[in-house]
Design a protein around this motif. Sequence first.
Motif, PDB file in Angstrom:
ATOM      1  N   CYS A  46       0.839  -1.200   0.000  1.00  0.00           N
ATOM      2  CA  CYS A  46       0.000   0.000   0.000  1.00  0.00           C
ATOM      3  C   CYS A  46       0.875   1.251   0.000  1.00  0.00           C
ATOM      4  O   CYS A  46       2.012   1.230   0.453  1.00  0.00           O
ATOM      5  N   ASP A  47       0.287   2.355  -0.467  1.00  0.00           N
ATOM      6  CA  ASP A  47       1.004   3.624  -0.549  1.00  0.00           C
ATOM      7  C   ASP A  47       0.246   4.695   0.226  1.00  0.00           C
ATOM      8  O   ASP A  47      -0.953   4.877   0.029  1.00  0.00           O
ATOM      9  N   TYR A  48       0.961   5.375   1.099  1.00  0.00           N
ATOM     10  CA  TYR A  48       0.401   6.502   1.846  1.00  0.00           C
ATOM     11  C   TYR A  48       0.743   7.795   1.112  1.00  0.00           C
ATOM     12  O   TYR A  48       1.675   8.505   1.479  1.00  0.00           O
ATOM     13  N   GLU A  49       0.048   8.063   0.025  1.00  0.00           N
ATOM     14  CA  GLU A  49       0.161   9.307  -0.745  1.00  0.00           C
ATOM     15  C   GLU A  49       1.602   9.684  -1.061  1.00  0.00           C
ATOM     16  O   GLU A  49       2.007  10.836  -0.915  1.00  0.00           O
ATOM     17  N   GLY A  50       2.397   8.713  -1.485  1.00  0.00           N
ATOM     18  CA  GLY A  50       3.763   8.988  -1.881  1.00  0.00           C
ATOM     19  C   GLY A  50       4.733   9.205  -0.738  1.00  0.00           C
ATOM     20  O   GLY A  50       5.921   9.417  -0.963  1.00  0.00           O
ATOM     21  N   GLU A  51       4.269   9.155   0.487  1.00  0.00           N
ATOM     22  CA  GLU A  51       5.151   9.381   1.634  1.00  0.00           C
ATOM     23  C   GLU A  51       5.889   8.114   2.036  1.00  0.00           C
ATOM     24  O   GLU A  51       7.055   8.164   2.386  1.00  0.00           O
ATOM     25  N   GLU A  52       5.196   6.992   2.026  1.00  0.00           N
ATOM     26  CA  GLU A  52       5.818   5.725   2.364  1.00  0.00           C
ATOM     27  C   GLU A  52       5.030   4.595   1.723  1.00  0.00           C
ATOM     28  O   GLU A  52       3.861   4.736   1.414  1.00  0.00           O
ATOM     29  N   THR A  53       5.702   3.502   1.534  1.00  0.00           N
ATOM     30  CA  THR A  53       5.081   2.304   0.993  1.00  0.00           C
ATOM     31  C   THR A  53       5.117   1.251   2.085  1.00  0.00           C
ATOM     32  O   THR A  53       6.148   1.031   2.712  1.00  0.00           O
ATOM     33  N   MET A  54       3.982   0.615   2.326  1.00  0.00           N
ATOM     34  CA  MET A  54       3.878  -0.381   3.386  1.00  0.00           C
ATOM     35  C   MET A  54       3.617  -1.752   2.790  1.00  0.00           C
ATOM     36  O   MET A  54       2.874  -1.900   1.827  1.00  0.00           O
ATOM     37  N   LEU A  55       4.246  -2.746   3.392  1.00  0.00           N
ATOM     38  CA  LEU A  55       3.997  -4.140   3.063  1.00  0.00           C
ATOM     39  C   LEU A  55       3.320  -4.751   4.277  1.00  0.00           C
ATOM     40  O   LEU A  55       3.877  -4.734   5.380  1.00  0.00           O
ATOM     41  N   PHE A  56       2.101  -5.247   4.081  1.00  0.00           N
ATOM     42  CA  PHE A  56       1.346  -5.859   5.169  1.00  0.00           C
ATOM     43  C   PHE A  56       1.215  -7.352   4.923  1.00  0.00           C
ATOM     44  O   PHE A  56       0.879  -7.769   3.816  1.00  0.00           O
ATOM     45  N   TYR A  57       1.472  -8.158   5.957  1.00  0.00           N
ATOM     46  CA  TYR A  57       1.210  -9.594   5.935  1.00  0.00           C
ATOM     47  C   TYR A  57      -0.077  -9.793   6.722  1.00  0.00           C
ATOM     48  O   TYR A  57      -0.181  -9.360   7.874  1.00  0.00           O
ATOM     49  N   LEU A  58      -1.049 -10.452   6.097  1.00  0.00           N
ATOM     50  CA  LEU A  58      -2.393 -10.548   6.666  1.00  0.00           C
ATOM     51  C   LEU A  58      -2.777 -11.971   7.028  1.00  0.00           C
ATOM     52  O   LEU A  58      -2.396 -12.925   6.348  1.00  0.00           O
ATOM     53  N   ASP A  59      -3.608 -12.077   8.069  1.00  0.00           N
ATOM     54  CA  ASP A  59      -4.178 -13.379   8.417  1.00  0.00           C
ATOM     55  C   ASP A  59      -5.487 -13.562   7.655  1.00  0.00           C
ATOM     56  O   ASP A  59      -5.845 -12.741   6.800  1.00  0.00           O
ATOM     57  N   ASP A  60      -6.225 -14.611   7.953  1.00  0.00           N
ATOM     58  CA  ASP A  60      -7.446 -14.901   7.193  1.00  0.00           C
ATOM     59  C   ASP A  60      -8.586 -13.925   7.483  1.00  0.00           C
ATOM     60  O   ASP A  60      -9.558 -13.882   6.746  1.00  0.00           O
TER      61      ASP A  60
END
Length: 94
Positions: A46-60
């Motif tokens: 995901c991208d927070y308006e060009g400020e940072e990019t996040m990688l999320f690991y999700l459960d079910d």
Amino acid sequence: MEKDIYLQQIDYFKGARVLHYFEFVEPQEVKDEYFNVHEIHAVVICDYEGEETMLFYLDDGLEVVLEFEFMISKQAKEQAATDFNGIDIQWKNR
């Protein structure tokens, strides 16, 4: 996968615009920095308006199990490739 979590229908996740996502056919296990094992069902960049990019690991249940911060999505993809070595992650774009 036990149940579909329908990431293709989500445009924003945790306040950030979804750029790429991937749902595993079978849950994968990954260890955190404390060597706790987590079951991962999907990964989202995901991208927070060009400020940072996040990688999320999700459960079910689409809850964040682990998160990482990067400058660009390429770095996030490299992290996921390292953590899920041997799995061909075919990222889907939003």
